[in-house]
Enzyme design. Structure first.
Site, PDB file in Angstrom:
ATOM      1  N   THR A 108       7.991 -10.305  -2.290  1.00  0.00           N
ATOM      2  CA  THR A 108       8.209 -10.060  -3.756  1.00  0.00           C
ATOM      3  C   THR A 108       9.498 -10.823  -4.179  1.00  0.00           C
ATOM      4  O   THR A 108       9.688 -10.742  -5.253  1.00  0.00           O
ATOM      5  CB  THR A 108       8.349  -8.668  -3.852  1.00  0.00           C
ATOM      6  OG1 THR A 108       9.495  -8.229  -2.975  1.00  0.00           O
ATOM      7  CG2 THR A 108       7.140  -7.884  -3.157  1.00  0.00           C
ATOM      8  N   ASP A 200      26.123 -22.066   4.844  1.00  0.00           N
ATOM      9  CA  ASP A 200      25.577 -20.799   5.085  1.00  0.00           C
ATOM     10  C   ASP A 200      26.830 -20.120   5.857  1.00  0.00           C
ATOM     11  O   ASP A 200      26.977 -20.272   6.946  1.00  0.00           O
ATOM     12  CB  ASP A 200      24.346 -20.425   5.883  1.00  0.00           C
ATOM     13  CG  ASP A 200      23.801 -19.178   6.058  1.00  0.00           C
ATOM     14  OD1 ASP A 200      24.539 -18.152   6.584  1.00  0.00           O
ATOM     15  OD2 ASP A 200      22.727 -18.993   5.760  1.00  0.00           O
ATOM     16  N   ASP A 203      25.779 -18.357   9.300  1.00  0.00           N
ATOM     17  CA  ASP A 203      25.451 -19.205  10.497  1.00  0.00           C
ATOM     18  C   ASP A 203      26.887 -19.846  11.007  1.00  0.00           C
ATOM     19  O   ASP A 203      26.940 -20.118  12.180  1.00  0.00           O
ATOM     20  CB  ASP A 203      24.269 -20.308   9.989  1.00  0.00           C
ATOM     21  CG  ASP A 203      23.005 -19.738   9.689  1.00  0.00           C
ATOM     22  OD1 ASP A 203      22.710 -18.738  10.485  1.00  0.00           O
ATOM     23  OD2 ASP A 203      22.310 -20.414   9.106  1.00  0.00           O
TER      24      ASP A 203
END
Length: 209
Positions: A108, A200, A203
């Protein structure tokens, strides 16, 4: 409409350059995210209300200032927000800490809350929600809504790096939430990463891919 505050202090900008560098390892990255967060939090808390208090110094009595009004609550968005938490808590040790976790449903694409633990008196506190990155804005928008649904009212959002798209989304969804950041970059790429950005943050903080 909420206000956008870009904190461009030279110390912050110097440290930001280092964490943008892809060659900066996790240890240095974590340390500098923490340092930047502490410096940024001074500006986020600049307008906290104070009241006068009389004390005794070693020499005489003096009237000086202490924080007044609502108490503070610090709420990192998991997991990258954890990299910002401790240095901010170091300068406001009496602040209560909450945690909120959100992920994006792969089908979704809607944000889904998977963890939320907040102070019981959240409605009485000045809340600072923190996440290193404001990219698409999805996690920030959803997290702040989940906090509001539980009674949070006085909310500020702080991040290190932001994209115009994320700022627009957050201001549109929560016009009562002011935003503090150290940089507003050019745009998002097709994968939702900030350009030029810093990669990121989660990360790089925790050494994962």
């Amino acid at each position: 409409m909420s206000q956008l505050h870009v904190v461009d202090h030279p110390l912050i900008q110097h440290k930001l350059t280092i964490i943008r560098d892809k060659h900066t390892g996790s240890k240095i990255f974590r340390e500098l995210v923490s340092e930047i967060s502490m410096l940024l939090s001074y500006e986020v808390m600049r307008e906290l209300p104070t009241e006068e208090k009389e004390i005794e110094t070693p020499i005489t009595t003096a009237k000086t200032k202490v924080l007044s009004g609502k108490k503070l609550g610090l709420i990192p968005i998991l997991r990258a927000g954890l990299g910002m938490l401790e240095s901010v808590r170091d300068i406001v040790p009496a602040a209560r800490v909450g945690h909120i976790g959100v992920y994006r449903d792969p089908e979704t694409l809607n944000p889904v809350e998977y963890y939320c633990k907040l102070p019981q008196d959240i409605h009485e506190r000045e809340l600072i929600v923190m996440d290193p990155m404001l990219a698409t804005g999805g996690s920030a928008v959803a997290s702040i809504q989940f906090i509001k649904d539980r009674g949070g009212k006085n909310i500020r959002f702080m991040c290190i790096n932001a994209a115009p798209e994320g700022i627009e989304e957050l201001q549109k969804a929560h016009p009562d939430v002011d935003i503090w950041t150290c940089s507003v970059d050019e745009k998002l790429n097709e994968h939702g990463y900030i350009i030029p950005g810093l990669g990121d943050a989660g990360d790089r903080l925790f050494g994962t891919k």
